[in-house]
Design a protein around this motif. Structure first.
Motif, PDB file in Angstrom:
ATOM      1  N   ALA A 100       0.828  -1.203   0.000  1.00  9.71           N
ATOM      2  CA  ALA A 100       0.000   0.000   0.000  1.00  9.71           C
ATOM      3  C   ALA A 100       0.863   1.254   0.000  1.00  9.71           C
ATOM      4  O   ALA A 100       0.557   2.239  -0.694  1.00  9.71           O
ATOM      5  CB  ALA A 100      -0.925  -0.015   1.220  1.00  9.71           C
ATOM      6  N   TRP A 101       1.952   1.216   0.763  1.00 10.89           N
ATOM      7  CA  TRP A 101       2.879   2.354   0.813  1.00 10.89           C
ATOM      8  C   TRP A 101       3.473   2.627  -0.561  1.00 10.89           C
ATOM      9  O   TRP A 101       3.541   3.780  -1.013  1.00 10.89           O
ATOM     10  CB  TRP A 101       3.984   2.054   1.825  1.00 10.89           C
ATOM     11  N   LEU A 102       3.903   1.582  -1.253  1.00  6.66           N
ATOM     12  CA  LEU A 102       4.503   1.741  -2.579  1.00  6.66           C
ATOM     13  C   LEU A 102       3.523   2.345  -3.566  1.00  6.66           C
ATOM     14  O   LEU A 102       3.888   3.209  -4.379  1.00  6.66           O
ATOM     15  CB  LEU A 102       4.991   0.382  -3.097  1.00  6.66           C
ATOM     16  N   ASP A 103       2.266   1.905  -3.517  1.00  6.09           N
ATOM     17  CA  ASP A 103       1.269   2.422  -4.442  1.00  6.09           C
ATOM     18  C   ASP A 103       1.084   3.926  -4.249  1.00  6.09           C
ATOM     19  O   ASP A 103       1.018   4.692  -5.220  1.00  6.09           O
ATOM     20  CB  ASP A 103      -0.069   1.701  -4.235  1.00  6.09           C
ATOM     21  N   VAL A 104       1.013   4.364  -3.002  1.00 10.51           N
ATOM     22  CA  VAL A 104       0.824   5.787  -2.733  1.00 10.51           C
ATOM     23  C   VAL A 104       2.088   6.574  -3.081  1.00 10.51           C
ATOM     24  O   VAL A 104       2.017   7.654  -3.682  1.00 10.51           O
ATOM     25  CB  VAL A 104       0.428   6.016  -1.264  1.00 10.51           C
ATOM     26  N   ALA A 105       3.261   6.036  -2.728  1.00  7.37           N
ATOM     27  CA  ALA A 105       4.520   6.728  -3.019  1.00  7.37           C
ATOM     28  C   ALA A 105       4.689   6.934  -4.521  1.00  7.37           C
ATOM     29  O   ALA A 105       5.113   8.012  -4.977  1.00  7.37           O
ATOM     30  CB  ALA A 105       5.696   5.935  -2.460  1.00  7.37           C
ATOM     31  N   ALA A 106       4.352   5.916  -5.304  1.00  6.56           N
ATOM     32  CA  ALA A 106       4.456   6.037  -6.756  1.00  6.56           C
ATOM     33  C   ALA A 106       3.461   7.067  -7.279  1.00  6.56           C
ATOM     34  O   ALA A 106       3.787   7.886  -8.146  1.00  6.56           O
ATOM     35  CB  ALA A 106       4.222   4.684  -7.411  1.00  6.56           C
ATOM     36  N   GLY A 142       4.520  10.746  -6.925  1.00 10.16           N
ATOM     37  CA  GLY A 142       5.545  11.290  -7.806  1.00 10.16           C
ATOM     38  C   GLY A 142       6.947  11.391  -7.251  1.00 10.16           C
ATOM     39  O   GLY A 142       7.765  12.146  -7.784  1.00 10.16           O
ATOM     40  N   TYR A 143       7.267  10.638  -6.199  1.00 15.27           N
ATOM     41  CA  TYR A 143       8.633  10.662  -5.685  1.00 15.27           C
ATOM     42  C   TYR A 143       9.593  10.088  -6.733  1.00 15.27           C
ATOM     43  O   TYR A 143       9.288   9.113  -7.416  1.00 15.27           O
ATOM     44  CB  TYR A 143       8.737   9.859  -4.393  1.00 15.27           C
ATOM     45  N   ALA A 144      10.768  10.683  -6.830  1.00 15.27           N
ATOM     46  CA  ALA A 144      11.739  10.264  -7.834  1.00 15.27           C
ATOM     47  C   ALA A 144      12.444   8.966  -7.455  1.00 15.27           C
ATOM     48  O   ALA A 144      12.902   8.227  -8.332  1.00 15.27           O
ATOM     49  CB  ALA A 144      12.782  11.362  -8.043  1.00 15.27           C
ATOM     50  N   MET A 145      12.554   8.691  -6.153  1.00 15.39           N
ATOM     51  CA  MET A 145      13.265   7.492  -5.692  1.00 15.39           C
ATOM     52  C   MET A 145      12.622   7.009  -4.398  1.00 15.39           C
ATOM     53  O   MET A 145      12.238   7.807  -3.544  1.00 15.39           O
ATOM     54  CB  MET A 145      14.752   7.797  -5.469  1.00 15.39           C
ATOM     55  N   ALA A 155      10.300  -3.471  -6.956  1.00 14.58           N
ATOM     56  CA  ALA A 155      10.555  -3.430  -8.401  1.00 14.58           C
ATOM     57  C   ALA A 155       9.409  -4.034  -9.197  1.00 14.58           C
ATOM     58  O   ALA A 155       9.149  -3.630 -10.340  1.00 14.58           O
ATOM     59  CB  ALA A 155      11.851  -4.171  -8.718  1.00 14.58           C
ATOM     60  N   GLN A 156       8.707  -5.000  -8.581  1.00 16.97           N
ATOM     61  CA  GLN A 156       7.587  -5.633  -9.258  1.00 16.97           C
ATOM     62  C   GLN A 156       6.313  -4.788  -9.177  1.00 16.97           C
ATOM     63  O   GLN A 156       5.372  -5.003  -9.942  1.00 16.97           O
ATOM     64  CB  GLN A 156       7.314  -7.000  -8.625  1.00 16.97           C
ATOM     65  N   ARG A 157       6.292  -3.830  -8.247  1.00 16.31           N
ATOM     66  CA  ARG A 157       5.071  -3.068  -8.005  1.00 16.31           C
ATOM     67  C   ARG A 157       5.168  -1.632  -8.517  1.00 16.31           C
ATOM     68  O   ARG A 157       4.178  -0.893  -8.492  1.00 16.31           O
ATOM     69  CB  ARG A 157       4.759  -3.076  -6.510  1.00 16.31           C
ATOM     70  N   THR A 158       6.339  -1.203  -8.951  1.00 16.24           N
ATOM     71  CA  THR A 158       6.540   0.143  -9.472  1.00 16.24           C
ATOM     72  C   THR A 158       7.119   0.053 -10.876  1.00 16.24           C
ATOM     73  O   THR A 158       7.575  -1.011 -11.304  1.00 16.24           O
ATOM     74  CB  THR A 158       7.492   0.940  -8.575  1.00 16.24           C
ATOM     75  N   LEU A 197      15.087   2.935  -7.112  1.00 13.08           N
ATOM     76  CA  LEU A 197      14.962   2.175  -5.875  1.00 13.08           C
ATOM     77  C   LEU A 197      16.327   2.142  -5.208  1.00 13.08           C
ATOM     78  O   LEU A 197      17.314   1.726  -5.819  1.00 13.08           O
ATOM     79  CB  LEU A 197      14.480   0.747  -6.184  1.00 13.08           C
ATOM     80  N   GLY A 198      16.413   2.592  -3.956  1.00 17.77           N
ATOM     81  CA  GLY A 198      17.722   2.719  -3.328  1.00 17.77           C
ATOM     82  C   GLY A 198      17.797   2.123  -1.934  1.00 17.77           C
ATOM     83  O   GLY A 198      16.824   2.171  -1.170  1.00 17.77           O
ATOM     84  N   ILE A 199      18.942   1.572  -1.604  1.00 28.52           N
ATOM     85  CA  ILE A 199      19.245   1.183  -0.232  1.00 28.52           C
ATOM     86  C   ILE A 199      20.060   2.304   0.388  1.00 28.52           C
ATOM     87  O   ILE A 199      21.159   2.611  -0.055  1.00 28.52           O
ATOM     88  CB  ILE A 199      20.032  -0.137  -0.176  1.00 28.52           C
ATOM     89  N   THR A 200      19.509   2.924   1.412  1.00 30.11           N
ATOM     90  CA  THR A 200      20.208   4.023   2.107  1.00 30.11           C
ATOM     91  C   THR A 200      20.199   3.748   3.608  1.00 30.11           C
ATOM     92  O   THR A 200      19.341   4.247   4.314  1.00 30.11           O
ATOM     93  CB  THR A 200      19.515   5.356   1.820  1.00 30.11           C
TER      94      THR A 200
END
Length: 335
Positions: free
Chosen positions: A17-23, A26-29, A50-53, A58-61
């Motif tokens: 659900a978080w990924l859907d809203v983040a995408a 319009g967040y760049a990363m 990666a499968q949902r966007t 996509l970054g590891i920070t």
């Protein structure tokens, strides 16, 4: 100004659900961290992402040089590049909560820089040497940008020499950002490069609230965690006023890493910054908080100082509502 945002994954239904809203916002990363004792594995999480966007980077920070051999990290990075269509970025630092929670010491500056060079070379199909062993990735390497999180002069210069990008903390003032860029530029020059060859991102807490004080209060545990990380080796060369040095040393001594990056359970860490009189200084270097109009004005000031890429933290009670508010009401005012 470009914005990234991230979360720590503990439930994959919530993450979907978080990924859907983040995408949609319009967040760049989209990012997550690497702290195996506190949340889900970042490579698994970002493979899921990666499968949902479709378009977001996509970054590891960030990850570290201790819990994953560089050949393992390079292989995982290449796999994520294949899955995501080349959208993955790997951030590396010396190691904080991931290592504290398993009793492993952080990497030195030299170890971390060598690790960055090694992973970077392996994902490009090159040979590398790690602790005396020659390495090569024999299956379909995929070029991966490798960034370094850096705070002190030595690490900043190392990042300038060896990384594709730099992630900065406590850098939201003009003075701090200018100082840090100068160190990065010195390192880049040693490798025959310039600042234009690196991507620079700054970490930021953005907290819409009725007042600035109320917003800052929500992220006091995050301020404590940032201070513990930024100053864990030394306070020198990082702009800390001399009067605050003993207070930061006391914070480091008493910080509870078992609740790192967990505001909902980190009351002890949150109380520390107030008790030690560190809240105002730390917030000034890392946090934008207050009414919507004030947050937008502060972000405009930050952009005027030369900062064009922000990783916006989400240590807020309702991340979904935060993302929509930030996109619809804050970012829209910057256009």
């Amino acid at each position: 100004m470009k914005f990234a945002t991230g979360t720590t994954v503990k439930n994959f239904d919530d993450y979907a659900a978080w990924l859907d809203v983040a995408a949609d916002c319009g967040y760049a990363m989209l990012t997550t961290g690497d702290s195996q004792s506190l949340w889900a594995d970042p490579y698994v999480s970002l493979a899921f992402a990666a499968q949902r966007t479709t378009t977001q980077r996509l970054g590891i920070t960030v990850s570290n040089p201790k819990t994953r051999h560089p050949a393992v990290a390079a292989s995982a990075a290449s796999a994520l590049q294949h899955i995501s269509g080349g959208r993955f970025v790997l951030g590396i630092a010396s190691g904080d909560s991931a290592l504290r929670n398993i009793g492993v010491r952080p990497g030195t500056v030299d170890e971390t820089e060598t690790y960055v060079r090694t992973v970077r070379a392996l994902t490009r199909g090159g040979h590398a040497t790690w602790q005396g062993t020659d390495l090569v990735q024999r299956w379909a390497p995929s070029r991966t940008p490798v960034w370094m999180a850096a705070e002190g002069p030595r690490t900043l210069r190392a990042a300038g020499r060896s990384a594709d990008g730099v992630i900065l903390s406590n850098s939201l003032t003009r003075e701090a950002y200018t100082r840090n860029l100068a160190h990065i530029a010195e390192g880049a020059a040693e490798a025959g490069r310039t600042l234009a060859d690196l991507e620079i991102w700054c970490m930021a807490n953005v907290v819409p609230a009725a007042t600035e004080a109320e917003g800052i209060a929500q992220v006091r545990s995050v301020l404590a965690g940032t201070a513990n990380h930024v100053f864990r080796f030394t306070t020198e060369g990082k702009g800390l006023p001399p009067a605050l040095v003993p207070k930061v040393e006391e914070l480091k001594r008493r910080y509870d890493s078992t609740h790192h990056a967990s505001p909902e359970t980190a009351a002890h860490n949150a109380a520390l910054v107030d008790e030690l009189g560190l809240t105002a200084w730390l917030a000034g270097h890392s946090t934008v908080a207050g009414p919507i109009e004030y947050c937008a004005d502060r972000l405009a000031e930050i952009e005027e100082a030369g900062i064009h890429n922000l990783v916006v933290a989400q240590f807020v009670p309702d991340p979904i509502a935060f993302m929509r508010t930030f996109a619809d009401k804050v970012v829209s005012r910057l256009a």
